[in-house]
Design an enzyme around this catalytic site. Structure first.
Site, PDB file in Angstrom:
ATOM      1  N   GLU A 110       0.851  -1.202   0.000  1.00  0.00           N
ATOM      2  CA  GLU A 110       0.000   0.000   0.000  1.00  0.00           C
ATOM      3  C   GLU A 110       0.882   1.246   0.000  1.00  0.00           C
ATOM      4  O   GLU A 110       0.738   2.146   0.834  1.00  0.00           O
ATOM      5  CB  GLU A 110      -0.916  -0.034   1.230  1.00  0.00           C
ATOM      6  CG  GLU A 110      -1.749  -1.319   1.286  1.00  0.00           C
ATOM      7  CD  GLU A 110      -2.432  -1.568   2.624  1.00  0.00           C
ATOM      8  OE1 GLU A 110      -1.734  -1.472   3.648  1.00  0.00           O
ATOM      9  OE2 GLU A 110      -3.637  -1.842   2.632  1.00  0.00           O
ATOM     10  N   CYS A 139     -10.363  -0.589   7.849  1.00  0.00           N
ATOM     11  CA  CYS A 139      -9.868   0.714   8.285  1.00  0.00           C
ATOM     12  C   CYS A 139     -10.581   1.878   7.624  1.00  0.00           C
ATOM     13  O   CYS A 139     -10.800   2.906   8.254  1.00  0.00           O
ATOM     14  CB  CYS A 139      -8.366   0.814   8.073  1.00  0.00           C
ATOM     15  SG  CYS A 139      -7.857   0.754   6.373  1.00  0.00           S
TER      16      CYS A 139
END
Lengths: 667, 667
Positions: free
Chosen positions: B320, B416
């Site tokens: 990421e 998240c």
């Protein structure tokens, strides 16, 4: 052993000697550099290369050394592919040293064979109880297939029976293990290869059992209940390759449905083209129309929807696989060298079944682009992956490019491509001509001598000229046949017009009889006939099918069999800023001192240039924002010259950007 | 507790009520849909969602239930982020039900705390011996940080001390464990978060120990010998996340060098912007110039070299992460919603340190594009990844797109993003204004009421108008201050001209005082003043920096704060065939019935069309080859209209292609 039926379709390699302006260099490299170097690598005698373990594994299995198995589960196949390459070299010229090394290796291989015929050093040394428990993953029959191919080639080269006897015993043993009879395993290998090898063994030995076994493996593939699910359960879910789910991802191994019901190119690209080669072989021997039809359908899927312009196949690194129709990204391409080699195998077999230039054109495209790109000009380094666009600044930075290498590598931990290039180039003579009935087909224009034996006499053909760069071919034919024969000469797919002269007399357009892409000339051939061909070789601006997202608005240049590319070495960085104007001039020029002598294309081009045009320039110096509109970024086009080189020659001048597809500037 | 210094810089959320043409819908969704739905998910009461385990983990740790830990190692943070969102909602309006749920949760959290202050259900339940043995991977201090943020917000909302007492005990315990003194651990978390949280705790409690601890974590990060290498050895190489090498890939967690020596955006994008937020906070409190300078350098690296036009950051799914300068592929982008939220956190802190419109412009760009794109119009589904180009036909086919989803997902196993969107939108009022000295900065034009308390009186501001779609803003100010104050009004980066009227009197261009991108108006403000702003809102054709390979030859449309995109729903398939002519007409039109009311852009466009033009058409039907030149493919341009919608609104009408960047047709 009888004279195999294959003699009706292709020429024995022994009968073809290559002396070609373009290819002789590479074939000499294979003989003088690649194959000897491979032998050193296989024997772990190259300090800078990772140890191969391949020869040592056989020595340990033969009881000649102590130690443990090393390398991949399919490490044996490296020895087999080397041996096969040696065999082809021996078929086209003597080499005592190579032959001695091969004989020595064959002795070791024979000793490594079990009494029951089984031969595989991984299972012998590492998992003696595991034989035939993981066909989905462990390449047992794949390795067997490569050994069979090597054995057939070596027997054809030398007449020595030792290795062919070894593989016949092995094949007989395999035949006793696999089949539909009760008590036999009804499985097949995750990596196709044995299918085509068994047909070769059948053709050389005449033993029909091998053909039937090949057919059995193809017939069984993809049947339900699925063999890989059952064996997976039987081995309690043990997995060999953790990154992939080979036992369940059935498309990966083209076992998701019976082969005759497949009509799309899916899964691991090499596996698919090896399977198709086997299918075409079995169809040729049995006349199985449904098998041939599946070959045609999948061929169509490959070449009309899932192939790069370089004849690279497999657009995804994960699983080295096909993805979806028209999904051909240039920079994350896989396009494995071995897959294009396998595509040549398949095309060559289709040419034997139904001569049509569409097969030969793809064969040529793969050969002159992805295959030769796979090897450096010095024969010492290799590409596994053949992308169509590269920015070396991203390697090690963005993981989507992790499989791509900006320069060729010396050797590989999974070393499939270099020996595959070696065996293809060492046997290149096989791919030039095929014979069908009274017709001699010329698929490739590669210089050299060939001898064709007919029932009523023979042909000697001397091919010469500078086909690759200039489109010139001369065929000198000396015939002794008592009956008329047809010569069929392929018209390349890049050629819009051809001039043909027979003994100096033009064969006018209206006289040219064209069948399936070949000009056919039928006559009673004389003791000496000269055919001259001059193929128009314009520079072609190629575009992609409208559904191809990654080529939209772009062109690729092609001249003759070569696809071209831009390199940073000639054109500076940021190749994406270059565009070729719709009507701009293009000029081909042979540059003898460049990259061993290549024809470059010099193109009128435009380079997009941006300068800051707002107050920022004054405030922040001459820096540009990451994004801006016309009020902050002043874009203009600067005239320049772009230099294209043939794709195969890229990455021979250090690291740099490369791209095949370039933006087109419409007027 | 003292009145925290933060009051000097930003407004208490309680003082800002949002009533905005664009945002009220989303904030209402957060209150009425997202946060209540999250509570159900966290309690495993949504049958169609994967069980979260998050509340249950706390109940088991509290001794109220039996069972095993479930979910990710950082599952606790989902509860904390929910609690923080609830706290912001309670700061802006009462909600007895939510407050009761929060109090109930807080009771459980308090019971789950160990006597020594430690609080983490993963280690309590699953690895009781493993506390502080794997900071590189296990998010212990990250979870602590989120709980601290929630506690501060809940205390500010309700004045109830229970949860802030819990986190103070926890922070005191952490302070006893970590530090440079002998016997203490000199480590820091792999995922930054506690740094910014401790500054919040310091600001609310006035306890300087928390500020020093935050500073310690930042100072220690990246020092040698490296803490992660040592702890990795100490735990015998035990790894929590197998796919990544967090213990050794130091750039991933920005611990490759001391934070003050970092000047490039590298590694996991969320971690970087959370770290930078903490650095800016500590710099603000301590006046640490080198820390501030590092913030500026990395900010510059992000926004001038490594950010999408949508203010998405992180161009690679693996890790990421950031990749390299100017590597911003549209289709394989990661651009996590959370990362853009973190970018807003960071920008907001920089605005408090050194008001400059470059920070506010990026904050706005992230908010109106990537953040709001992260949530569907109904608040029930979410994007984690925000690509700029999508072809849904490739999902499940090409692994390079595996992280991209063509439609928003209901919930995530790693959840998240949805709670992060919730807490950002619930606290959006914080981001509109900041105060520095005697200046009130207006960074965002979001309608509603705000109250600013100065030492010599107060301001009441009512903001209204249709800024997002029309660029109209009205500010009604009622002031009681005895001294002169300055109002600084941001000029958006997309705006080339602004009309300003104060009580109906134009403020002419030459009268406008502009500082760091803000028009500043200084005066003794009266009881009632009306400022009207009309920002020019042209449709802008944006281009990328010349080094951006993926935007070469393309434009993106922007109007006001919105980046636009093409969707298949409006434009048919094969968006790559569309091009926008250089001088073609562009027209903005508000369509109230479309996607909740949006302004679309209708553009004169050209669609490339190809037809077969050689004999093949007759031979093979009307099919095109995969590649062809002008002799086989006839390309032409067909005039058409392209309809662009704001990027945030994409994927609300089923699956289809989408692209932000569109080819430009030069004349």
């Amino acid at each position: 052993m009888n004279i195999s039926k294959i003699r009706e379709r292709t020429l024995p390699l022994k009968n073809v000697a290559i002396r070609d302006h373009f290819w002789s260099h590479y074939i000499r490299l294979v003989r003088e550099v690649v194959v000897p170097y491979q032998w050193e690598v296989l024997n772990d005698r190259v300090p800078e290369a990772e140890p191969s373990h391949a020869v040592r594994n056989f020595k340990i299995a033969a009881g000649e050394e102590q130690g443990e198995f090393g390398g991949m589960v399919f490490q044996d196949s490296d020895v087999a592919k080397w041996l096969e390459a040696v065999a082809y070299l021996l078929q086209t010229g003597p080499d005592r040293e190579l032959e001695a090394a091969a004989d020595e290796m064959i002795d070791i291989i024979a000793k490594a064979q079990h009494a029951d015929g089984y031969l595989n050093t991984y299972f012998t040394l590492k998992e003696p109880e595991g034989r035939w428990t993981n066909l989905a993953e462990c390449h047992e029959l794949y390795c067997a297939g490569h050994m069979i191919e090597a054995a057939v080639a070596y027997y054809e080269a030398t007449g020595k029976r030792k290795i062919i006897d070894v593989v016949c015993r092995f094949a007989d043993y395999i035949d006793s293990v696999f089949g539909s009879e009760p008590g036999k395993l009804n499985g097949y290998d995750g990596h196709q290869e044995i299918e085509l090898a068994l047909v070769k063994l059948y053709r050389t030995t005449g033993i029909e059992r091998y053909l039937r076994l090949s057919q059995y493996f193809l017939d069984q593939r993809g049947s339900r209940p699925h063999f890989y699910f059952r064996e997976f359960k039987l081995r309690d879910g043990k997995v060999h390759f953790l990154q992939l789910d080979m036992a369940h991802d059935l498309k990966y191994s083209q076992s998701h449905r019976p082969v005759r019901q497949q009509d799309e190119a899916v899964g691991h690209a090499v596996r698919l083209v090896y399977m198709l080669s086997g299918m075409a072989d079995v169809a040729a021997e049995t006349g199985d129309a449904s098998l041939l039809q599946a070959c045609r359908s999948i061929w169509k899927s490959i070449v009309t929807k899932r192939m790069y312009i370089t004849a690279g196949i497999g657009s995804m690194a994960y699983g080295e696989s096909f993805t979806a129709d028209y999904d051909l990204p240039s920079d994350t391409a896989y396009a494995e060298t071995c897959a294009s080699i396998g595509l040549i195998f398949f095309a060559h077999r289709m040419l034997q079944l139904e001569p049509s230039s569409e097969y030969a054109s793809i064969m040529e495209r793969a050969l002159y682009n992805t295959v030769v790109s796979g090897m450096a000009r010095d024969g010492k380094s290799f590409f596994y992956v053949n992308p169509l666009e590269v920015d070396p600044r991203l390697f090690g930075k963005n993981q989507i490019y992790d499989h791509v290498k900006p320069i060729r590598q010396e050797w590989f931990s999974c070393a499939c491509c270099p020996p595959n290039i070696a065996r293809l180039l060492a046997s290149l003579g096989q791919y030039i001509y095929t014979v069908k009935g009274d017709t001699l087909y010329t698929h490739l224009y590669i210089g050299g001598h060939a001898k064709i034996d007919w029932e009523d006499g023979s042909f000697e053909i001397e091919q010469s000229g500078n086909y690759a760069w200039e489109g010139q071919v001369k065929l000198n034919i000396a015939a002794t046949c008592s009956h008329a024969k047809t010569i069929a000469l392929r018209i390349p797919d890049w050629c819009d017009g051809v001039k043909i002269e027979i003994d100096g007399v033009p064969l006018e357009l209206e006289q040219q009889r064209i069948e399936h892409g070949y000009v056919t000339i039928t006559r009673q051939w004389a003791a000496a006939t000269e055919i001259r061909l001059l193929f128009d070789m314009p520079i072609k601006k190629m575009k992609g099918h409208p559904a191809l997202r990654h080529t939209a608005g772009k062109i690729a240049l092609q001249r003759g069999p070569f696809i071209y590319c831009l390199e940073e070495a000639d054109n500076g960085e940021h190749l994406h800023l270059l565009a070729i104007p719709e009507n701009g001039g293009l000029e081909a020029a042979y540059v003898p001192e460049l990259l061993g002598g290549i024809t470059v294309i010099r193109a009128e081009a435009l380079r997009q240039v941006a300068e800051p045009c707002d107050d920022r320039a004054a405030l922040y110096g001459n820096t540009l924002a990451l994004y801006g509109d016309a009020s902050s970024m002043n874009w203009r086009e600067a005239s320049c010259q772009a230099t294209f080189i043939p794709y195969y020659a890229w990455a021979n001048r250090g690291m740099g950007e490369m791209t095949v597809w370039v933006r087109e500037r419409l007027l």
